[in-house]
Design an enzyme around this catalytic site. Sequence first.
Site, mmCIF file in Angstrom:
data_model
loop_
_atom_site.group_PDB
_atom_site.id
_atom_site.type_symbol
_atom_site.label_atom_id
_atom_site.label_comp_id
_atom_site.label_asym_id
_atom_site.label_seq_id
_atom_site.Cartn_x
_atom_site.Cartn_y
_atom_site.Cartn_z
ATOM 1 C CE LYS A 5 -3.433 2.385 2.797
ATOM 2 N NZ LYS A 5 -4.518 2.208 3.750
HETATM 3 C C1 5RP Z 1 -2.889 4.769 8.024
HETATM 4 C C2 5RP Z 1 -3.445 3.912 6.958
HETATM 5 C C3 5RP Z 1 -4.741 4.300 6.359
HETATM 6 O O1 5RP Z 1 -5.491 3.154 6.168
HETATM 7 C C4 5RP Z 1 -4.465 4.959 5.058
HETATM 8 O O2 5RP Z 1 -3.902 6.206 5.272
HETATM 9 C C5 5RP Z 1 -5.665 4.952 4.074
HETATM 10 O O3 5RP Z 1 -6.526 5.889 4.320
HETATM 11 P P1 5RP Z 1 -6.629 7.250 3.527
HETATM 12 O O4 5RP Z 1 -7.147 6.899 2.147
HETATM 13 O O5 5RP Z 1 -7.585 8.002 4.359
HETATM 14 O O6 5RP Z 1 -5.253 7.870 3.437
HETATM 15 O O7 5RP Z 1 -2.886 2.934 6.586
HETATM 16 O O8 5RP Z 1 -1.639 4.327 8.392
#
Ligand code: 5RP
Length: 270
Positions: free
Chosen positions: A175
């Site tokens: 991610k």
């Molecule tokens: C925080 C995360 C969140 O899940 C991530 O930031 C995703 O959310 P957004 O789209 O609001 O940024 O992993 O560490």
Amino acid sequence: MNWGLRNRLDRVLPGLPNGTGSVMFAIDHGYFMGPTSGLEDPRKTIVPLLPHADSLMLSRGILQNSIPKRTNIPIVLRVSSGNSILNEDLSNEELCVSIEDAIRLNASAVAFSIYIGGAYEHQTIVEFSKLVNDAHRYGLPVLAVTAVGKDMNRDLRYLSLASRIAVELGADIVKTYYCDGFNELIAACPVPVVIAGGKKLPEAEALQLAHNAVQQGAAGVDMGRNIFQPEAPVAMIQAVRGVVHKNLSPKEAYDLYLTREDGDEHPADS
Ligand code: 5RP
């Protein structure tokens, strides 16, 4: 890849086998931010969105207290924590949920943040690597959350480096954030990549972001605030789903958002 790992990965990212994207819905923000805007009453916000998400990324506490037990949605369980927004440095995290508890909660995957370039880089890399050892023993995929922290320069050079390190350590899903030159990041990252949305954007911009990412090879989105903070979250997740699953243009998706802006419940669109 063993059967369990493959099967769980395809549950979390159901677009993978047919080459479309997937919508992972991130609602784990409270684990260090507390009652994040839009998630003050988690159950009220989340439940209407469940039919439109492919999987749900969240903490153990919100899963147990706010998600109906009879849901079939695949769970990506956050297993790292150790800090709060009240502290300057957000990188001092460790593994805080055991593999046994993840399995007991019927998680389909586990998520852990690695802080490349952060003060606790070494600690989070080592903990992440041990998590991969343990999770893979049970065929549980591991998602690496990269590029988190207050002061990270989220450009191609940094995001590629962090994402590639995650792969080298054994991540099954990475991610990260979208950036200019994102296709180069994808080329250097031989596992599925999903993008975070980051802070709330105007809806049209968030849909453009999702579109750009999947066009350049992302396996989907793992978005949170840009889904649950708009005025019409149900309409927004359906618009994001249109981009990711059906290759809608950002304009088509935004029109979809506008026509459903009342936020009423609508049937899942696929
Ligand atoms: C925080 C995360 C969140 O899940 C991530 O930031 C995703 O959310 P957004 O789209 O609001 O940024 O992993 O560490």
